[in-house]
Design a protein around this motif. Structure first.
Motif, PDB file in Angstrom:
ATOM      1  N   TRP A 119       0.650  -1.120   0.112  1.00 34.53           N
ATOM      2  CA  TRP A 119       0.028  -0.370  -0.164  1.00 34.53           C
ATOM      3  C   TRP A 119       0.969   0.885   0.146  1.00 34.53           C
ATOM      4  O   TRP A 119       1.765   1.105   1.045  1.00 34.53           O
ATOM      5  CB  TRP A 119      -1.124  -0.308   1.174  1.00 34.53           C
ATOM      6  CG  TRP A 119      -1.746   1.487   1.518  1.00 34.53           C
ATOM      7  CD1 TRP A 119      -1.784   2.439   1.819  1.00 34.53           C
ATOM      8  CD2 TRP A 119      -2.827   1.391   0.326  1.00 34.53           C
ATOM      9  NE1 TRP A 119      -2.765   3.500   0.861  1.00 34.53           N
ATOM     10  CE2 TRP A 119      -3.747   3.236   0.832  1.00 34.53           C
ATOM     11  CE3 TRP A 119      -4.144   0.559  -0.017  1.00 34.53           C
ATOM     12  CZ2 TRP A 119      -4.511   3.103   0.417  1.00 34.53           C
ATOM     13  CZ3 TRP A 119      -4.829   0.348  -0.605  1.00 34.53           C
ATOM     14  CH2 TRP A 119      -5.635   1.892  -0.315  1.00 34.53           C
ATOM     15  N   GLN A 123      -5.975   1.438  -5.221  1.00 34.60           N
ATOM     16  CA  GLN A 123      -5.745   0.642  -5.146  1.00 34.60           C
ATOM     17  C   GLN A 123      -6.413   0.100  -3.391  1.00 34.60           C
ATOM     18  O   GLN A 123      -6.508  -0.751  -3.340  1.00 34.60           O
ATOM     19  CB  GLN A 123      -4.143   1.259  -3.558  1.00 34.60           C
ATOM     20  CG  GLN A 123      -3.557   1.596  -4.829  1.00 34.60           C
ATOM     21  CD  GLN A 123      -2.518   2.168  -3.320  1.00 34.60           C
ATOM     22  OE1 GLN A 123      -1.954   1.461  -2.848  1.00 34.60           O
ATOM     23  NE2 GLN A 123      -2.274   3.204  -3.694  1.00 34.60           N
ATOM     24  N   GLN A 163      -9.115  -2.570  -5.599  1.00 32.95           N
ATOM     25  CA  GLN A 163      -7.745  -3.828  -5.254  1.00 32.95           C
ATOM     26  C   GLN A 163      -7.693  -5.145  -3.758  1.00 32.95           C
ATOM     27  O   GLN A 163      -7.179  -6.012  -4.169  1.00 32.95           O
ATOM     28  CB  GLN A 163      -6.162  -3.688  -5.970  1.00 32.95           C
ATOM     29  CG  GLN A 163      -6.445  -3.662  -7.469  1.00 32.95           C
ATOM     30  CD  GLN A 163      -5.651  -1.792  -7.970  1.00 32.95           C
ATOM     31  OE1 GLN A 163      -4.502  -2.243  -7.551  1.00 32.95           O
ATOM     32  NE2 GLN A 163      -6.026  -1.655  -9.135  1.00 32.95           N
TER      33      GLN A 163
END
Ligand SMILES: CC(C)(COP(=O)(O)OP(=O)(O)OC[C@H]1O[C@@H](n2cnc3c(N)ncnc32)[C@H](O)[C@@H]1OP(=O)(O)O)[C@@H](O)C(=O)NCCC(=O)NCCS
Length: 187
Positions: free
Chosen positions: A59, A127, A130
């Motif tokens: 991340w 992100q 996902q």
């Protein structure tokens, strides 16, 4: 009117790049933060560093850069929706997260109005998708509720916020679509 991610990538000057935000960016982050927020809303270097680093593997928060200049940053991380986000407290790595928390998006005045915030937020939301997070939340401060409304965020009527964010702070949210589907292009 809602803004479109695709439009924004067209207006970004070729010299401006997007990359992961690093602790090495802290000196410029602090200066940028001080240029757009009042003193009462400034977070310390230690807190900002924790918010960059206390995240799951893979991340990243994001930086927009023009050469060596930090033009904008977007700090966001997976979060647990039952917890109230805190201002200026070090972040500890959270487990069992269900939402993306967009903590801070700031654009240097010299680079405002070019779609940088929209583009950074879009990448953070991708992100989040996902990672399987269901929605994004944020706390609009300094009258930014109108900006976030244009990106599809709506106020959470029952939402309360840490008083440190200021009396006009508004907790907002928007759904994150499943991976592979359209995200911000909702105009
Ligand atoms: C809000 C902010 C992140 C927007 O960054 P940006 O890269 O200039 O935004 P974009 O280019 O994607 O969008 C610009 C548009 O948003 C509008 N906008 C900017 N700030 C706004 C606000 N506070 N309320 C409503 N609209 C706003 C601009 O007027 C512009 O509108 P236009 O497209 O009709 O000309 C930036 O102005 C900023 O850093 N502000 C100070 C920090 C802040 O308030 N961050 C959000 C805290 S929750």
């Amino acid at each position: 009117m809602m803004m479109s991610t695709e439009n924004c990538s067209q207006v970004r000057a070729p010299s401006i790049g997007m990359r992961a935000l690093h602790v090495d960016d802290l000196p410029q982050m602090l200066a940028l933060q001080a240029s757009v927020y009042p003193p009462a809303l400034l977070e310390s270097a230690q807190v900002l560093a924790s918010k960059i680093g206390a995240v799951p593997a893979g991340w990243t928060s994001l930086a927009a850069t023009d050469g060596n200049t930090l033009c904008a940053y977007a700090l966001g991380y997976p979060w647990r929706s039952e917890l109230q986000p805190c201002w200026n407290r070090p972040l500890a790595l959270q487990h069992d997260c269900d939402v993306l928390y967009l903590h801070d998006v700031a654009v240097s005045p010299a680079y405002a109005g070019r779609g940088l915030a929209n583009e950074l937020v879009s990448q953070l939301m991708r992100q989040g998708q996902q990672l399987g997070l269901s929605r994004a939340i944020l706390i609009a401060v300094e009258g930014a509720q109108g900006y976030w409304s244009r990106l599809g965020f709506v106020a959470i009527p029952t939402g309360s916020t840490d008083p440190a964010f200021g009396g006009d702070a508004v907790l907002m949210q928007r759904e994150l679509a499943p991976p592979g589907s359209m995200l911000l292009d909702t105009a």
